[in-house]
Design an enzyme around this catalytic site. Structure first.
Site, PDB file in Angstrom:
ATOM      1  N   LYS A 270       0.823  -1.214   0.000  1.00 52.97           N
ATOM      2  CA  LYS A 270       0.000   0.000   0.000  1.00 52.97           C
ATOM      3  C   LYS A 270       0.855   1.262   0.000  1.00 52.97           C
ATOM      4  O   LYS A 270       0.580   2.220  -0.724  1.00 52.97           O
ATOM      5  CB  LYS A 270      -0.959  -0.023   1.179  1.00 52.97           C
ATOM      6  CG  LYS A 270      -2.032  -1.100   1.091  1.00 52.97           C
ATOM      7  CD  LYS A 270      -2.990  -1.042   2.249  1.00 52.97           C
ATOM      8  CE  LYS A 270      -4.021  -2.165   2.169  1.00 52.97           C
ATOM      9  NZ  LYS A 270      -4.888  -2.070   0.980  1.00 52.97           N
ATOM     10  N   ILE A 271       1.921   1.281   0.820  1.00 52.43           N
ATOM     11  CA  ILE A 271       2.773   2.471   0.879  1.00 52.43           C
ATOM     12  C   ILE A 271       3.581   2.604  -0.406  1.00 52.43           C
ATOM     13  O   ILE A 271       3.669   3.682  -0.999  1.00 52.43           O
ATOM     14  CB  ILE A 271       3.691   2.417   2.105  1.00 52.43           C
ATOM     15  CG1 ILE A 271       2.868   2.486   3.398  1.00 52.43           C
ATOM     16  CG2 ILE A 271       4.706   3.569   2.076  1.00 52.43           C
ATOM     17  CD1 ILE A 271       3.667   2.231   4.662  1.00 52.43           C
TER      18      ILE A 271
ATOM     19  N   THR B 175      12.216   4.391   4.436  1.00 53.74           N
ATOM     20  CA  THR B 175      11.180   4.718   5.420  1.00 53.74           C
ATOM     21  C   THR B 175      10.477   3.442   5.882  1.00 53.74           C
ATOM     22  O   THR B 175       9.369   3.502   6.407  1.00 53.74           O
ATOM     23  CB  THR B 175      10.145   5.686   4.817  1.00 53.74           C
ATOM     24  OG1 THR B 175       9.629   5.133   3.601  1.00 53.74           O
ATOM     25  CG2 THR B 175      10.754   7.049   4.537  1.00 53.74           C
TER      26      THR B 175
ATOM     27  N   ARG C  29      12.088  -0.279   7.272  1.00 50.91           N
ATOM     28  CA  ARG C  29      12.661  -0.873   8.486  1.00 50.91           C
ATOM     29  C   ARG C  29      14.170  -0.727   8.426  1.00 50.91           C
ATOM     30  O   ARG C  29      14.796  -0.947   7.384  1.00 50.91           O
ATOM     31  CB  ARG C  29      12.272  -2.355   8.619  1.00 50.91           C
ATOM     32  CG  ARG C  29      10.846  -2.590   9.070  1.00 50.91           C
ATOM     33  CD  ARG C  29      10.636  -2.157  10.508  1.00 50.91           C
ATOM     34  NE  ARG C  29       9.272  -2.376  10.977  1.00 50.91           N
ATOM     35  CZ  ARG C  29       8.319  -1.453  10.955  1.00 50.91           C
ATOM     36  NH1 ARG C  29       8.582  -0.256  10.436  1.00 50.91           N
ATOM     37  NH2 ARG C  29       7.117  -1.709  11.429  1.00 50.91           N
TER      38      ARG C  29
ATOM     39  N   ASP D 199      14.401   7.246   7.751  1.00 47.59           N
ATOM     40  CA  ASP D 199      13.472   7.513   8.850  1.00 47.59           C
ATOM     41  C   ASP D 199      13.500   6.364   9.846  1.00 47.59           C
ATOM     42  O   ASP D 199      12.816   6.410  10.859  1.00 47.59           O
ATOM     43  CB  ASP D 199      12.060   7.694   8.290  1.00 47.59           C
ATOM     44  CG  ASP D 199      11.062   8.095   9.359  1.00 47.59           C
ATOM     45  OD1 ASP D 199      11.277   9.136  10.007  1.00 47.59           O
ATOM     46  OD2 ASP D 199      10.059   7.363   9.551  1.00 47.59           O
TER      47      ASP D 199
ATOM     48  N   GLU E 170      17.583   1.633  16.232  1.00 49.00           N
ATOM     49  CA  GLU E 170      16.777   2.783  16.644  1.00 49.00           C
ATOM     50  C   GLU E 170      16.125   2.617  18.011  1.00 49.00           C
ATOM     51  O   GLU E 170      15.764   3.605  18.650  1.00 49.00           O
ATOM     52  CB  GLU E 170      15.700   3.083  15.601  1.00 49.00           C
ATOM     53  CG  GLU E 170      14.599   2.058  15.493  1.00 49.00           C
ATOM     54  CD  GLU E 170      13.537   2.476  14.473  1.00 49.00           C
ATOM     55  OE1 GLU E 170      12.387   2.670  14.883  1.00 49.00           O
ATOM     56  OE2 GLU E 170      13.858   2.621  13.282  1.00 49.00           O
TER      57      GLU E 170
ATOM     58  N   HIS F 203      11.881   8.099  12.935  1.00 54.67           N
ATOM     59  CA  HIS F 203      10.671   7.301  12.721  1.00 54.67           C
ATOM     60  C   HIS F 203       9.439   8.208  12.740  1.00 54.67           C
ATOM     61  O   HIS F 203       8.456   7.971  13.449  1.00 54.67           O
ATOM     62  CB  HIS F 203      10.541   6.212  13.781  1.00 54.67           C
ATOM     63  CG  HIS F 203       9.899   4.959  13.245  1.00 54.67           C
ATOM     64  ND1 HIS F 203      10.539   3.744  13.204  1.00 54.67           N
ATOM     65  CD2 HIS F 203       8.677   4.748  12.715  1.00 54.67           C
ATOM     66  CE1 HIS F 203       9.732   2.826  12.682  1.00 54.67           C
ATOM     67  NE2 HIS F 203       8.590   3.433  12.386  1.00 54.67           N
ATOM     68  N   GLN F 204       9.503   9.219  11.933  1.00 57.86           N
ATOM     69  CA  GLN F 204       8.500  10.287  11.891  1.00 57.86           C
ATOM     70  C   GLN F 204       7.515  10.132  10.734  1.00 57.86           C
ATOM     71  O   GLN F 204       6.473  10.797  10.712  1.00 57.86           O
ATOM     72  CB  GLN F 204       9.242  11.632  11.756  1.00 57.86           C
ATOM     73  CG  GLN F 204       8.398  12.868  11.680  1.00 57.86           C
ATOM     74  CD  GLN F 204       9.245  14.098  11.402  1.00 57.86           C
ATOM     75  OE1 GLN F 204      10.459  14.097  11.597  1.00 57.86           O
ATOM     76  NE2 GLN F 204       8.611  15.156  10.945  1.00 57.86           N
TER      77      GLN F 204
ATOM     78  N   PHE G  25       5.198   8.168   9.774  1.00 54.33           N
ATOM     79  CA  PHE G  25       3.800   7.841  10.031  1.00 54.33           C
ATOM     80  C   PHE G  25       3.051   8.963  10.750  1.00 54.33           C
ATOM     81  O   PHE G  25       1.823   8.925  10.877  1.00 54.33           O
ATOM     82  CB  PHE G  25       3.717   6.588  10.919  1.00 54.33           C
ATOM     83  CG  PHE G  25       3.960   6.874  12.380  1.00 54.33           C
ATOM     84  CD1 PHE G  25       2.905   6.947  13.276  1.00 54.33           C
ATOM     85  CD2 PHE G  25       5.244   7.097  12.866  1.00 54.33           C
ATOM     86  CE1 PHE G  25       3.118   7.226  14.620  1.00 54.33           C
ATOM     87  CE2 PHE G  25       5.474   7.368  14.203  1.00 54.33           C
ATOM     88  CZ  PHE G  25       4.403   7.429  15.086  1.00 54.33           C
TER      89      PHE G  25
END
Length: 332
Positions: free
Chosen positions: A154-155, A232, A234, A258, A263, A295-296, A298
């Site tokens: 989807k992304i 963006t 993993r 991201d 992390e 991790h921004q 979303f």
């Protein structure tokens, strides 16, 4: 019915309380879930809600089962941090949010490309110091460039459509080809052919045992000189040390991430007063052609609303033994 949230931030509480139409009793803990805290889960907790850096090992899942937990709800799409076999063994249902606002992550990936290419972050800082020189700010037109997309879920699909709007040639690699994208002129090729042809590579695939360190020295050597790499998805998809070497040699001209493979020790925390001992992230931050966000991708109003609503609906359905309409949300 009670849900215990781990890795909870103030915004999680705001959005989940706003969408709690199910009369759940909700408790929010800032700590991440792992062996160090699993024993603190009290009997009577029906579900735990976790995020990307919570570690649901077999040991943790056994402890949760002993305390009567029936559902593990991931408020994210990725599930590489959950031992699904252990969950099945202890009869705990596991669900996720596979389809929350794909536009949020896709648009963030595009923002990283534009920032790195046109160097708007540097221009912003220069102008604030009354420096209006254009030296060193040269970019290139996205129009006509070849963009390689790894993963067209989807992304990835949303990202492909946006890049088509820029007039880019889009090629993709995914075991499951999207007929709609093919009708739009997107060509599916093997992974190594995509990274060989692309001027810009954007990762949108889940992390699995098979694709860990998908981007390594071997893959980088097949890429064009001066490629832009965006992740963006993993952190574990990229071998950070190999990418650092490629940045030093100029093989990779710009990197936007991201996510980061270590992390869990850094992201979602204010470490501005701390000494960060992770040499790899410190090295990455030192490069002028690297953009790191924590991790921004979303993090939009729409995405957080969808995550909260979807998660609570699914947990309510599972605890009430109702049929789940979308099979993709259930992992176990």
């Amino acid at each position: 019915m009670k849900i215990l949230f781990f890795s909870a931030k103030p915004y999680d509480k705001v959005f989940f309380e706003r969408h709690n139409h199910y009369a759940f009793e909700m408790e929010f803990w800032e700590t991440h879930l792992g062996p160090h805290i699993a024993n603190a889960v009290k009997p009577g907790t029906d579900a735990v809600c976790v995020f990307v850096n919570d570690k649901l090992t077999a040991e943790v899942i056994k402890t949760l089962a002993e305390r009567g937990v029936k559902v593990i709800a991931l408020r994210c799409a990725g599930f590489n941090n959950v031992d699904l076999e252990a969950a099945k063994k202890y009869s705990i249902r596991v669900c996720r949010v596979p389809a929350y606002s794909p536009e949020a992550v896709a648009e963030h990936a595009v923002a990283m490309i534009l920032t790195l290419n046109r160097k708007t972050h540097k221009a912003y800082n220069r102008v604030r110091e009354q420096n209006f020189s254009l030296t060193g700010l040269m970019g290139f037109n996205l129009f006509g460039k070849t963009v390689g997309v790894i993963g067209t879920g989807k992304i990835g699909t949303t990202f492909c459509k946006i890049m088509l709007g820029f007039g880019c040639k889009v090629i993709a690699s995914d075991p499951f080809e999207n007929d709609e994208l093919k009708l739009r002129g997107i060509q599916y090729l093997p992974f190594h052919e995509v990274i060989k042809q692309a001027d810009i590579i954007s990762l949108h695939c889940p992390l699995t045992a098979e694709n860990s360190y998908l981007i390594n020295t071997s893959a980088i050597s097949a890429m064009k000189n001066g490629v832009i790499l965006i992740n963006t998805s993993r952190g574990g998809l990229i071998n950070t040390k190999d990418v650092i070497e490629a940045l030093k040699k100029g093989k990779i001209s710009a990197l936007g991430i991201d996510v980061y493979e270590q992390e869990q020790k850094l992201f979602f925390k204010d470490l501005s007063g701390s000494i960060i001992t992770d040499d790899d992230i410190q090295r990455l931050i030192s490069f002028p052609n690297v953009l790191v966000t924590g991790h921004q991708a979303f993090f939009t109003e729409e995405a957080l609303s969808e995550i909260a609503e979807s998660t609570l609906l699914t947990v309510s359905s599972l605890l009430s033994n109702k049929v789940i309409e979308e099979d993709s949300v259930l992992l176990v």
